[in-house]
Design a protein around this motif. Sequence first.
Motif, PDB file in Angstrom:
ATOM      1  N   GLN A   1       2.487  17.268  51.868  1.00 20.95           N
ATOM      2  CA  GLN A   1       3.097  18.064  50.804  1.00 20.95           C
ATOM      3  C   GLN A   1       2.226  18.110  49.559  1.00 20.95           C
ATOM      4  O   GLN A   1       2.095  19.152  48.912  1.00 20.95           O
ATOM      5  N   ARG A   2       1.616  16.999  49.218  1.00 22.90           N
ATOM      6  CA  ARG A   2       0.754  16.964  48.041  1.00 22.90           C
ATOM      7  C   ARG A   2      -0.515  17.805  48.250  1.00 22.90           C
ATOM      8  O   ARG A   2      -0.978  18.483  47.323  1.00 22.90           O
TER       9      ARG A   2
ATOM     10  N   ARG B   1       5.886   8.058  49.978  1.00 23.77           N
ATOM     11  CA  ARG B   1       6.064   7.851  48.543  1.00 23.77           C
ATOM     12  C   ARG B   1       6.070   6.361  48.203  1.00 23.77           C
ATOM     13  O   ARG B   1       5.491   5.927  47.205  1.00 23.77           O
TER      14      ARG B   1
ATOM     15  N   GLU C   1       4.443  12.985  52.906  1.00 23.61           N
ATOM     16  CA  GLU C   1       4.199  13.054  51.468  1.00 23.61           C
ATOM     17  C   GLU C   1       2.765  13.480  51.182  1.00 23.61           C
ATOM     18  O   GLU C   1       2.515  14.310  50.276  1.00 23.61           O
ATOM     19  N   TYR C   2       1.821  12.980  51.948  1.00 20.54           N
ATOM     20  CA  TYR C   2       0.423  13.365  51.773  1.00 20.54           C
ATOM     21  C   TYR C   2       0.235  14.849  52.092  1.00 20.54           C
ATOM     22  O   TYR C   2      -0.480  15.570  51.376  1.00 20.54           O
TER      23      TYR C   2
END
Length: 286
Positions: A176-177, A200, A173-174
């Motif tokens: 992708q952000r 998330r 998630e990190y």
Amino acid sequence: MLPKEELVEQAYFFRILSERMGERLAMQDLLKQVKFELLTSTKLPMAVDFLLTELLHGGAMGPAMRRMQHYFTSFQTYLVEEAEFERGRFGMQTAVKVLQFDAEYRSGQPSRQGCFLYQFEALCRNRLRYDQGLKAMSEDPIYDSDWSQWLLEVRHQIGLVDLADMIFLRSEEYVQRKRAIEGPEFEPKLPPLFGQHEGRMAMANHHKDPLFLFAAMQRHLGYPAVPLLAPPDPTAEIVPQLQRRMERLETRMKIMEEEQRHGLDITKFYVDPHKPPSDHDSDIDD
């Protein structure tokens, strides 16, 4: 990692210990009984025999498990040593229950993420020492070199950095952000260890109790939960207490009835100070 049949037998071994420890039997007697119930095609009976020998001679199983690092993991050894620590609050029955669930999860389709969250939650709920616990986790064979290095970093940063933040920074998630902000060419310096779902949920539990994070991942991702021992049932002592009270009431009623009939002779309760006490008198005093 041990073969599946070894892990299945370990789960059975720890489950039987947990169930029969409630019968208040000595640990050496339990090991003597359970040893003959284990599958002889596995190596667990030989390991239990070695534990029994060490327990009889040294009074503890932790040193024997530490000498069998090829069979018992460092985390298993750490839990048993904490349970055998005289000034600790972590009991052996809780330890074998935690070990039972750990072996059951490993005998299925375990993941490194699930093992980490289970072991770390065991440390949190039972208030064990993070320093020794995380070091033992880093030596677990289920983790590769990246995981072991990260666990040692968590060991130094725990209490200073939020656990949810440490999980989020090593998640998909990190990544992708960061790619959404800096572009698709962004590559993390260290490989992610958790997926998008874990990242998330970690971000959603920022600055919250870690137990909320563990519970969320157990609900949504099916990770194992740490067993909680039920509090002792107070009703088990009610019947003996009522029986003792009834005996005292009966004694008082007899004394009152004799007093009403003027048949109570208190002189029989007198004790001659010059007369040596007999065995009957000592029994009465007791």
